[in-house]
Design an enzyme around this catalytic site. Structure first.
Site, PDB file in Angstrom:
ATOM      1  CG  HIS A  33       0.242   6.319  -0.807  1.00 55.46           C
ATOM      2  ND1 HIS A  33      -0.812   6.844  -1.092  1.00 55.46           N
ATOM      3  CD2 HIS A  33      -0.304   5.432   0.376  1.00 55.46           C
ATOM      4  CE1 HIS A  33      -1.805   6.647  -0.545  1.00 55.46           C
ATOM      5  NE2 HIS A  33      -1.679   5.796   0.521  1.00 55.46           N
ATOM      6  CG  HIS A  50      -1.907   1.077   1.269  1.00 55.52           C
ATOM      7  ND1 HIS A  50      -3.200   1.040   0.838  1.00 55.52           N
ATOM      8  CD2 HIS A  50      -1.889   2.305   1.637  1.00 55.52           C
ATOM      9  CE1 HIS A  50      -3.826   2.258   1.465  1.00 55.52           C
ATOM     10  NE2 HIS A  50      -2.714   2.841   1.718  1.00 55.52           N
ATOM     11  CD  GLU A  51       1.327   3.741   3.749  1.00 55.56           C
ATOM     12  OE1 GLU A  51       1.627   4.540   3.084  1.00 55.56           O
ATOM     13  OE2 GLU A  51       0.483   3.515   4.509  1.00 55.56           O
TER      14      GLU A  51
END
Length: 596
Positions: A391, A387-388
Site C-alpha cells: 500500500h 502487505h502494508e
C-alpha cells in the site's frame, strides 16, 4: 506474559517519524490557522462558476484547502493512534475532524453549482484550454449529471439520507450490542464466552468438538433473531431500490458500480469464471478432508489447521530482509525506495500501551507514507509487513507521479499492490523452503487465501446479486428465502466432499458487508488482478515489471478498468481470474504431492 511497553519507552528507531509531515504542535496550529484563512475566501466564488477563470481559481483553492486539511487530519489521528489514552491527541483528533466537516460545508456549493450548468455550458468548460488540467474532474461531473435531480428533489433526498441508514444501524446495534452468545467449552474444559472476536479462534481449534460447539452456538443465536435480521436485510434492499429508481439507474447493481465507471460484465464475469473453476475448490475440499483424516468434512472444519503444531519464529529484522529479497523481481528502483522506507522511520513497529490495534498504511500527499504495525515475530506479521508496504509503495509512487487532485487511487484498485507483495513473498518462501512441514504450512496458508478471498467473497457477491434481482422483479423476501438461497450457494460452491450443515443457512445474517451492497466483489477482483500481475512479473520479467510500475504511478488519473488494462490486466475479461486459478491449481498440486 511480557509486560506491554509504555509509549515513552519504545526505542525511537521503532517509531514512525511524524515530524517529516508536521514538525511539531506549533506548526500544526499555524497550518490550522492557514486553513481558516483560506476558507474565508471560498464564498467569494459562489454564483460565479460559469466563468472559466473563477472556476480555475476555486478548483486551485479547493485543492490547497483539501491538502492542508488532509495533513492536519492524518497527523492528528496518527498521533492519537500512538497512544489512544492520551487526552491531548484525543482532542487534537476531534479538532481535525471538526475542521474536515467545516471544510466540507464551505466547499459544498462547488459541485452542485457546476451541475446546475447546462450540458452546453459544461461541455464548453471541458473543452476550454484554460481548464485543461481539470478536464477529467469536469468530465466526471458531466457523467454524474444524468443522475442528479432538481434542487427541491435533491433537498428531499438529503433529508431521506439519515433515514436510509436505519437498516444498517439497526443491524449494527443488534449484531454488536444486543446479541448475546452462549459460553463454549474449550480444549481445556473451560467455559469461554463466544464473541465475534473469539469465533474464528474456536474454529481454528485442533479439537473438533470445540469447533462444532462454537459453530452451532453461533448460528443457533442468529436463528433466534431470524425474523428481525430478515427484515433488516430486506429493508436495506428496499432502500437500494428506492435510490436506484429515484436517481434513474437501470438497476441497483449498475448504481453500485457507477462510481468506479465499471460495467456489470465485470461483476457477472467474476461469478461465471469462478463457477467454471469450482471443481478446483471441490478438489481442495477433498484434500482438506484427507489431511484432517475425517470421514465427513463439515463447515466447521474449514478453518482448522492442516499442519501439526508448527512455530516459525521470524524477527522483525529477518522479516524486513525476507520482504526485500522476495520483492527483487520489482527492480532496483522499487527496492531502493522500499529500503529507504525501512531505514527512514516510515514504520511504527511494535505494540505499546494504548496503541491502536491492527495495521494500516496512511499518509498525506507531499510526505512519504507511513505504516502502523503491531509486529509479532511470526509468519503472519511478516506477510502484514509485505502487505502494508505494498500500500505504502503504491501511495508513494502515485504521489510522486501525479498532481494532488489525481493522486489518490480508487478503492477498487487499493488491494492490488498489497496482495501482489504477498504473492511475491509467498513465491519466494515456497522456492526457498526445503522443510516439507514448512512448505505444507505455507501452501495451506496460501490455499486458504484463495478460498476465503476469491471463492467466498464471490459467493457473497452472487448472493447479493440474486437477492437484489428478486426484489427488483417484485418479490418480497423473508428470512426463509435468504436462508434457502444462501444454503444452495454453499452446496454449489463447496461440492460433494463437504457436508453442508443446515446451520450455515443463517450465515447471511452475520455479514456486515451486506449492508454496504455490492462491495465485496472488489476483494475478489483485486485479489485476481494481483495474482495475475504476480504471474506476469515472475514469468515475463522486465516488460511486465515496467507495466506494473506504471500502474502504481497512475493513482486516480483514470477509471480503474482502463488503468489495469494499460498495465496488462483486463478485468472485463475472464483472463486474470483464470490466471489466478492456475496459481490455485498449482498450490493444490504441490499439496497433493506432499501428501503422497
Amino acid at each position: 506474559m511480557k509486560q506491554v511497553t509504555k509509549r515513552s519507552e519504545v526505542p525511537v528507531e521503532h517509531t514512525w517519524k511524524l515530524e517529516d509531515m508536521i514538525a511539531n504542535q506549533q506548526a500544526w496550529d499555524e497550518e490550522y490557522q492557514e486553513v481558516q484563512k483560506l476558507l474565508g475566501r471560498v464564498g467569494d466564488f459562489q454564483g460565479k462558476l460559469h466563468d472559466p477563470s473563477a472556476l480555475k481559481q476555486v478548483f486551485t483553492l479547493d485543492d490547497e484547502i483539501s491538502l492542508h486539511t488532509e495533513r492536519l487530519y492524518v497527523y492528528a489521528n496518527m498521533k492519537h493512534h500512538e497512544d489512544m489514552t492520551d487526552p491531548a491527541y484525543q482532542s487534537l483528533s476531534e479538532k481535525a475532524r471538526k475542521l474536515s466537516v467545516q471544510v466540507s460545508e464551505a466547499t459544498s456549493f462547488i459541485t452542485p453549482e457546476i451541475l446546475a450548468l447546462s450540458d452546453e455550458q459544461l461541455t464548453a468548460l471541458i473543452n476550454n484550454p484554460e481548464l485543461s488540467f481539470y478536464k477529467r474532474s469536469l468530465e466526471e461531473i458531466l457523467r454524474q449529471k444524468a443522475h442528479v435531480l432538481s434542487k427541491p428533489e435533491e433537498a428531499l433526498m438529503a433529508q431521506v439520507g439519515s433515514m436510509s441508514q436505519a437498516s444498517s444501524t439497526i443491524f449494527g446495534m443488534l449484531n454488536n450490542a444486543d446479541m448475546k452468545f452462549p459460553k463454549v467449552v474449550n480444549e481445556d474444559g473451560e467455559e469461554v464466552e463466544l464473541t465475534h472476536g473469539t469465533y474464528i479462534q474456536f474454529l481454528e481449534s485442533r479439537d473438533r468438538d470445540v469447533r462444532r460447539r462454537a459453530f452451532e452456538a453461533m448460528y443457533s443465536t442468529y436463528r433466534k433473531h431470524k425474523n428481525t435480521l430478515g427484515a433488516t436485510l430486506s429493508a436495506n434492499i428496499t432502500k437500494n431500490l428506492f435510490y436506484a429508481k429515484a436517481r434513474r439507474y437501470p438497476s441497483i447493481l449498475e448504481m453500485a458500480l457507477f462510481g468506479d465507471n465499471i460495467s456489470t460484465e465485470v461483476y457477472t464475469n467474476l461469478i461465471d469464471t469462478v463457477h467454471d473453476s469450482l471443481p478446483l475448490l471441490h478438489r481442495y475440499m477433498e484434500l482438506r478432508k484427507k489431511l484432517l483424516k475425517v470421514d465427513e468434512l463439515h463447515m466447521y472444519d474449514l478453518f482448522s489447521p492442516l499442519v501439526e503444531e508448527f512455530k516459525w519464529e521470524i524477527s522483525y529484522e529477518e522479516a524486513k530482509q525476507m520482504v526485500l529479497d522476495s520483492l527483487e523481481p520489482l527492480g532496483e528502483d522499487y527496492l531502493k525506495v522500499l529500503e529507504d522506507g525501512f531505514n527512514s522511520r516510515w514504520i511504527d513497529v511494535y505494540e505499546n500501551e494504548g496503541k491502536r490495534s491492527g495495521a494500516y498504511s496512511w499518509g498525506a500527499y507531499g510526505t512519504h507514507p507511513y505504516v502502523l504495525l503491531n509486529h509479532k515475530d511470526n509468519l503472519n506479521s511478516m506477510f502484514t509487513l509485505a502487505h502494508e508496504m505494498g500500500h505504502a509503495m503504491h501511495s508513494y509512487l502515485s504521489d510522486e507521479a501525479q498532481e494532488y487532485r489525481y493522486a489518490q487511487y480508487p478503492i477498487f484498485l487499493a488491494e492490488v499492490a498489497s496482495t501482489l507483495n504477498e504473492a511475491l513473498l509467498m513465491d519466494y518462501l515456497l522456492k526457498k523452503t526445503t522443510d516439507p512441514k514448512a512448505k505444507m504450512y505455507l501452501l495451506t496458508y496460501y490455499a486458504d487465501q484463495f478460498r476465503t478471498t476469491l471463492f467466498r467473497q464471490t459467493m457473497f457477491a452472487e448472493f447479493e446479486k440474486i437477492i437484489h434481482e428478486k426484489v427488483e422483479q417484485g418479490e418480497s423476501l423473508t428470512h426463509q428465502d435468504f436462508s434457502k438461497i444462501y444454503y444452495d450457494l454453499n452446496k454449489l460452491y463447496h461440492g460433494d466432499a463437504m457436508v453442508v450443515d443446515q446451520d450455515i443457512e443463517m450465515e447471511w445474517a452475520r455479514i456486515p458487508h451486506f449492508y454496504t451492497s455490492f462491495y465485496v466483489y472488489k476483494y475478489s477482483t483485486g485479489f485476481s488482478a494481483a495474482i495475475s500481475f504476480s504471474k506476469q512479473i515472475l514469468e515475463g520479467g522486465e516488460p511486465a515489471v515496467n507495466k506494473y510500475l506504471d500502474f502504481l504511478k497512475s493513482g486516480g488519473s483514470d477509471y480503474p478498468i482502463p488503468t489495469l488494462q494499460k498495465a496488462g490486466v483486463d478485468m472485463s475479461s475472464p483472463e486474470p481470474i483464470k490466471q489466478a486459478m492456475s496459481v490455485f491449481r498449482s498450490i493444490i498440486e504441490q499439496m497433493e504431492e506432499l501428501t503422497k
